[in-house]
Design a protein around this motif. Structure first.
Motif, mmCIF file in Angstrom:
data_model
loop_
_atom_site.group_PDB
_atom_site.id
_atom_site.type_symbol
_atom_site.label_atom_id
_atom_site.label_comp_id
_atom_site.label_asym_id
_atom_site.label_seq_id
_atom_site.Cartn_x
_atom_site.Cartn_y
_atom_site.Cartn_z
ATOM 1 N N LEU A 108 0.874 -1.179 0.000
ATOM 2 C CA LEU A 108 0.000 0.000 0.000
ATOM 3 C C LEU A 108 0.905 1.220 0.000
ATOM 4 C CD1 LEU A 108 -2.507 -1.159 2.772
ATOM 5 C CD2 LEU A 108 -2.813 -1.346 0.295
ATOM 6 N N ASP A 109 0.620 2.188 -0.869
ATOM 7 C CA ASP A 109 1.564 3.283 -1.077
ATOM 8 C C ASP A 109 0.806 4.562 -1.416
ATOM 9 O OD1 ASP A 109 4.655 3.852 -1.861
ATOM 10 O OD2 ASP A 109 3.349 4.846 -3.308
ATOM 11 N N VAL A 110 1.263 5.666 -0.857
ATOM 12 C CA VAL A 110 0.709 6.989 -1.189
ATOM 13 C C VAL A 110 1.876 7.901 -1.566
ATOM 14 C CG1 VAL A 110 -0.602 8.989 -0.391
ATOM 15 C CG2 VAL A 110 -1.200 6.698 0.433
ATOM 16 N N LYS A 111 1.762 8.559 -2.716
ATOM 17 C CA LYS A 111 2.809 9.461 -3.187
ATOM 18 C C LYS A 111 2.222 10.836 -3.500
ATOM 19 C CE LYS A 111 4.177 6.660 -6.497
ATOM 20 N NZ LYS A 111 3.699 5.329 -6.071
ATOM 21 N N LYS A 112 3.051 11.836 -3.341
ATOM 22 C CA LYS A 112 2.722 13.191 -3.791
ATOM 23 C C LYS A 112 3.826 13.619 -4.741
ATOM 24 C CE LYS A 112 0.770 17.357 -3.646
ATOM 25 N NZ LYS A 112 -0.605 17.622 -4.117
ATOM 26 N N ALA A 113 3.450 13.996 -5.963
ATOM 27 C CA ALA A 113 4.425 14.454 -6.953
ATOM 28 C C ALA A 113 4.079 15.883 -7.355
ATOM 29 C CB ALA A 113 4.416 13.544 -8.182
ATOM 30 N N TYR A 114 5.114 16.684 -7.533
ATOM 31 C CA TYR A 114 4.918 18.087 -7.899
ATOM 32 C C TYR A 114 5.221 18.241 -9.390
ATOM 33 C CZ TYR A 114 4.419 18.877 -2.959
ATOM 34 O OH TYR A 114 3.962 18.825 -1.655
ATOM 35 N N ILE A 115 4.133 18.365 -10.166
ATOM 36 C CA ILE A 115 4.214 18.434 -11.627
ATOM 37 C C ILE A 115 3.573 19.736 -12.072
ATOM 38 C CG2 ILE A 115 3.546 17.344 -13.798
ATOM 39 C CD1 ILE A 115 3.332 14.690 -12.263
ATOM 40 N N ARG A 116 4.330 20.549 -12.788
ATOM 41 C CA ARG A 116 3.793 21.826 -13.259
ATOM 42 C C ARG A 116 4.459 22.221 -14.566
ATOM 43 N NH1 ARG A 116 4.777 24.908 -7.935
ATOM 44 N NH2 ARG A 116 3.992 22.895 -7.255
ATOM 45 N N THR A 117 3.780 23.060 -15.337
ATOM 46 C CA THR A 117 4.302 23.472 -16.637
ATOM 47 C C THR A 117 3.855 24.895 -16.960
ATOM 48 O OG1 THR A 117 4.375 22.913 -19.003
ATOM 49 C CG2 THR A 117 2.315 22.480 -17.863
ATOM 50 N N ASP A 118 4.687 25.623 -17.690
ATOM 51 C CA ASP A 118 4.309 26.962 -18.154
ATOM 52 C C ASP A 118 3.335 26.848 -19.315
ATOM 53 O OD1 ASP A 118 5.881 28.325 -16.311
ATOM 54 O OD2 ASP A 118 7.638 28.330 -17.626
ATOM 55 N N VAL A 119 2.355 27.731 -19.338
ATOM 56 C CA VAL A 119 1.370 27.786 -20.419
ATOM 57 C C VAL A 119 1.619 29.056 -21.224
ATOM 58 C CG1 VAL A 119 -1.086 27.840 -21.000
ATOM 59 C CG2 VAL A 119 -0.303 26.559 -18.981
#
Length: 198
Positions: A162-173
């Motif tokens: 059982l696993d919980v992850k938080k990833a920070y993904i962002r991009t310029d528009v």
């Protein structure tokens, strides 16, 4: 006397066998297959109310244990397609490929369950971007990733994970070649799966 020596040797072998089996089951490699729900925590500064859909996706990860407590995990999947919305209206789609590398600390001596925490780096590559004419995004994202999970032995070297992850993904528009803001996906990922230690 000889029978006593043979009996003693057999006794030593019987005592050592479980320890050797446990040692073999605790090899340095751990491979897991998970089903993961991506819960997108959308946010943007463009004023367009950009969001992408949540979804289930397959995930495979490979871990290597440097010590009983310290491991590195490479988390992989295939490119995932998302619908892009602006204010709740579909305006296009894109795919993202988010390999992630974390360093983990595994807690030992807590009984059957083996909890862990991890932190590392996510790299996301956006592709097959289909947005309105003149609108584009930066196709590369680098960000932090953190995780917490637990492995529960179920026999024969197999583990329930059982696993919980938080990833920070962002991009310029960008629109018309000028950056108008950035879009954050920053998903929370809930995973369940099986692992094999060897």
């Amino acid at each position: 006397m000889r029978k006593n020596h043979i009996a003693a040797a057999l006794l030593c072998a019987l005592v050592a066998a479980p320890a050797l089996a446990q040692k073999a089951a605790e090899g340095p490699w751990l491979v897991r297959a998970r089903a993961v729900h991506l819960d997108s925590r959308n946010g943007d500064s463009t004023g367009l109310g950009l969001t992408v859909n949540n979804k289930w996706l397959p995930e495979v990860d490979i871990s290597y244990f440097f010590t009983p407590n310290l491991a590195a995990e490479l988390i992989l999947t295939v490119p995932q397609k998302h619908t892009v919305y602006a204010g709740g209206t579909s305006i296009g789609s894109l795919k993202h490929l988010p390999p992630t590398l974390t360093v983990q600390y595994h807690f030992t001596g807590l009984g059957m369950a083996k909890p862990y925490v991890g932190a590392g780096l996510n790299y996301t590559r956006f592709s097959s971007v289909n947005l309105p004419a003149g609108v584009s995004i930066d196709k590369n994202s680098f960000g932090a990733a953190v995780q917490v999970g637990v492995d529960i032995p179920v026999g024969n070297g197999m583990l329930l994970n059982l696993d919980v992850k938080k990833a920070y993904i962002r991009t310029d528009v960008s629109a018309g070649g000028a950056v108008v803001g950035n879009f954050k996906v920053d998903p929370l990922l809930f995973g369940v799966g099986l692992g094999w230690r060897f």
